[in-house]
Design a protein around this motif. Sequence first.
Motif, PDB file in Angstrom:
ATOM      1  N   THR A   1       0.814  -1.218   0.000  1.00 19.48           N
ATOM      2  CA  THR A   1       0.000   0.000   0.000  1.00 19.48           C
ATOM      3  C   THR A   1       0.850   1.271   0.000  1.00 19.48           C
ATOM      4  N   ALA A   2       2.159   1.136  -0.064  1.00 15.93           N
ATOM      5  CA  ALA A   2       3.036   2.306  -0.080  1.00 15.93           C
ATOM      6  C   ALA A   2       2.821   3.114  -1.358  1.00 15.93           C
ATOM      7  N   VAL A   3       2.918   4.425  -1.231  1.00 14.78           N
ATOM      8  CA  VAL A   3       2.758   5.299  -2.400  1.00 14.78           C
ATOM      9  C   VAL A   3       4.083   5.508  -3.118  1.00 14.78           C
ATOM     10  N   TYR A   4       5.167   5.056  -2.497  1.00 10.12           N
ATOM     11  CA  TYR A   4       6.494   5.197  -3.081  1.00 10.12           C
ATOM     12  C   TYR A   4       7.333   4.017  -2.620  1.00 10.12           C
ATOM     13  N   ASP A   5       8.098   3.439  -3.540  1.00  7.59           N
ATOM     14  CA  ASP A   5       8.928   2.273  -3.209  1.00  7.59           C
ATOM     15  C   ASP A   5      10.149   2.312  -4.115  1.00  7.59           C
ATOM     16  N   PHE A   6      11.326   2.465  -3.505  1.00  8.74           N
ATOM     17  CA  PHE A   6      12.546   2.612  -4.309  1.00  8.74           C
ATOM     18  C   PHE A   6      13.714   1.937  -3.609  1.00  8.74           C
ATOM     19  N   GLU A   7      14.554   1.276  -4.383  1.00  7.65           N
ATOM     20  CA  GLU A   7      15.751   0.636  -3.843  1.00  7.65           C
ATOM     21  C   GLU A   7      16.971   1.486  -4.192  1.00  7.65           C
TER      22      GLU A   7
ATOM     23  N   ILE B   1      12.871   2.959   6.130  1.00 11.23           N
ATOM     24  CA  ILE B   1      14.188   2.673   5.575  1.00 11.23           C
ATOM     25  C   ILE B   1      14.505   1.227   5.928  1.00 11.23           C
ATOM     26  N   VAL B   2      14.736   0.413   4.914  1.00  8.64           N
ATOM     27  CA  VAL B   2      14.943  -1.020   5.124  1.00  8.64           C
ATOM     28  C   VAL B   2      16.400  -1.380   4.833  1.00  8.64           C
ATOM     29  N   ASP B   3      17.025  -2.054   5.790  1.00  3.98           N
ATOM     30  CA  ASP B   3      18.379  -2.585   5.649  1.00  3.98           C
ATOM     31  C   ASP B   3      18.256  -3.953   4.979  1.00  3.98           C
ATOM     32  N   LEU B   4      18.332  -3.977   3.654  1.00  6.50           N
ATOM     33  CA  LEU B   4      17.969  -5.180   2.901  1.00  6.50           C
ATOM     34  C   LEU B   4      18.874  -6.379   3.171  1.00  6.50           C
ATOM     35  N   LYS B   5      20.173  -6.139   3.273  1.00  8.03           N
ATOM     36  CA  LYS B   5      21.123  -7.252   3.412  1.00  8.03           C
ATOM     37  C   LYS B   5      21.724  -7.353   4.808  1.00  8.03           C
ATOM     38  N   GLY B   6      21.522  -6.314   5.630  1.00 12.08           N
ATOM     39  CA  GLY B   6      22.055  -6.331   6.987  1.00 12.08           C
ATOM     40  C   GLY B   6      23.342  -5.549   7.139  1.00 12.08           C
ATOM     41  N   ASN B   7      23.397  -4.736   8.220  1.00 11.51           N
ATOM     42  CA  ASN B   7      24.596  -3.972   8.598  1.00 11.51           C
ATOM     43  C   ASN B   7      25.023  -2.936   7.571  1.00 11.51           C
ATOM     44  N   GLN B   8      24.083  -2.423   6.793  1.00 14.59           N
ATOM     45  CA  GLN B   8      24.375  -1.327   5.887  1.00 14.59           C
ATOM     46  C   GLN B   8      24.122  -0.010   6.610  1.00 14.59           C
TER      47      GLN B   8
ATOM     48  N   GLY C   1      16.601  -7.197   6.375  1.00 15.48           N
ATOM     49  CA  GLY C   1      15.181  -6.927   6.547  1.00 15.48           C
ATOM     50  C   GLY C   1      14.832  -6.032   7.715  1.00 15.48           C
ATOM     51  N   LYS C   2      15.799  -5.689   8.554  1.00 19.82           N
ATOM     52  CA  LYS C   2      15.520  -4.772   9.657  1.00 19.82           C
ATOM     53  C   LYS C   2      15.175  -3.394   9.084  1.00 19.82           C
ATOM     54  N   TYR C   3      14.326  -2.650   9.811  1.00 22.68           N
ATOM     55  CA  TYR C   3      13.903  -1.359   9.284  1.00 22.68           C
ATOM     56  C   TYR C   3      13.628  -0.364  10.410  1.00 22.68           C
ATOM     57  N   VAL C   4      13.540   0.884  10.000  1.00 25.65           N
ATOM     58  CA  VAL C   4      13.141   1.967  10.893  1.00 25.65           C
ATOM     59  C   VAL C   4      12.109   2.801  10.148  1.00 25.65           C
ATOM     60  N   GLU C   5      11.059   3.242  10.861  1.00 29.45           N
ATOM     61  CA  GLU C   5      10.015   4.065  10.251  1.00 29.45           C
ATOM     62  C   GLU C   5       9.942   5.412  10.951  1.00 29.45           C
TER      63      GLU C   5
ATOM     64  N   ALA D   1      29.915  -4.156   7.274  1.00 30.41           N
ATOM     65  CA  ALA D   1      30.560  -5.461   7.044  1.00 30.41           C
ATOM     66  C   ALA D   1      31.519  -5.412   5.857  1.00 30.41           C
ATOM     67  N   TYR D   2      32.086  -4.235   5.582  1.00 26.27           N
ATOM     68  CA  TYR D   2      33.033  -4.034   4.473  1.00 26.27           C
ATOM     69  C   TYR D   2      32.402  -4.365   3.119  1.00 26.27           C
ATOM     70  N   ASN D   3      31.085  -4.303   3.061  1.00 28.06           N
ATOM     71  CA  ASN D   3      30.392  -4.709   1.839  1.00 28.06           C
ATOM     72  C   ASN D   3      29.119  -3.893   1.672  1.00 28.06           C
ATOM     73  N   PRO D   4      29.192  -2.713   1.047  1.00 34.01           N
ATOM     74  CA  PRO D   4      27.996  -1.882   0.856  1.00 34.01           C
ATOM     75  C   PRO D   4      26.895  -2.636   0.106  1.00 34.01           C
ATOM     76  N   THR D   5      25.671  -2.463   0.580  1.00 36.39           N
ATOM     77  CA  THR D   5      24.528  -3.161  -0.003  1.00 36.39           C
ATOM     78  C   THR D   5      23.357  -2.186  -0.175  1.00 36.39           C
ATOM     79  N   PRO D   6      22.331  -2.547  -0.959  1.00 35.36           N
ATOM     80  CA  PRO D   6      21.209  -1.640  -1.205  1.00 35.36           C
ATOM     81  C   PRO D   6      20.351  -1.403   0.040  1.00 35.36           C
ATOM     82  N   ALA D   7      19.604  -0.313   0.001  1.00 32.80           N
ATOM     83  CA  ALA D   7      18.605  -0.001   1.031  1.00 32.80           C
ATOM     84  C   ALA D   7      17.291   0.327   0.326  1.00 32.80           C
ATOM     85  N   ARG D   8      16.191  -0.020   0.963  1.00 33.09           N
ATOM     86  CA  ARG D   8      14.878   0.199   0.354  1.00 33.09           C
ATOM     87  C   ARG D   8      14.162   1.328   1.073  1.00 33.09           C
TER      88      ARG D   8
END
Length: 215
Positions: free
Chosen positions: A15-21, A40-47, A176-180, A203-210
Amino acid sequence: MSEQQLIESTRDPATAVYDFEVPAGEPWLHELKAGQTLRIVDLKGNQAVDTLFYNAADPSERYSAADTVRGQGNIYLTTGSRLRSDQGRVMLTIVADTCGRHDTLGGACAAESNQVRYALDKRPMHNCRDNYLIALAESDYDMGKRDLTGNINFFMNVPVTPEGGLTFEDGISAPGKYVELEAAMDVIVLVSNCPQLNNPCNAYNPTPARMLIWD
């Protein structure tokens, strides 16, 4: 000082009006209207998601770490934290948080800090300060390096030592952890999805955020 308030959200991503990775290591700039909620979703963890907020009507009013920490009596952010501006006004409130603790003191990486902290040859590496400046330069806002101030590091683990120093440690987040955050005013959200490769903040490995937004 580090009490966690783990609260899950009832909002449905469908139901979100905006969704971007946001790709790993890249910036993101977006306006959030009063009453809207940003997840804001930490998709892979520790980003580490380095974030700044500005009053959209008057960007000279912006997020203040000092006012926020003083107002809540806590150097970390979690559910219930009210993010205050340099005028002492509430800009946003954290309404859900499955990570439990977010950093207000560690700041954003820059060419200069990479050189000082790590090695001379790290200076040319891409960094959060560059991300901020690129996003602002490509926007319609009359903003630049003078508008950069102390940021929030969502999902980043920066403990304070008994001597009052800061250390950059392995993250406490997970995939999958997130903050709203619910906006109390129209705000400009400026993010650097941290490209840092020199410390364990991601974790020395930048990953996407949603990024998801609900009305």
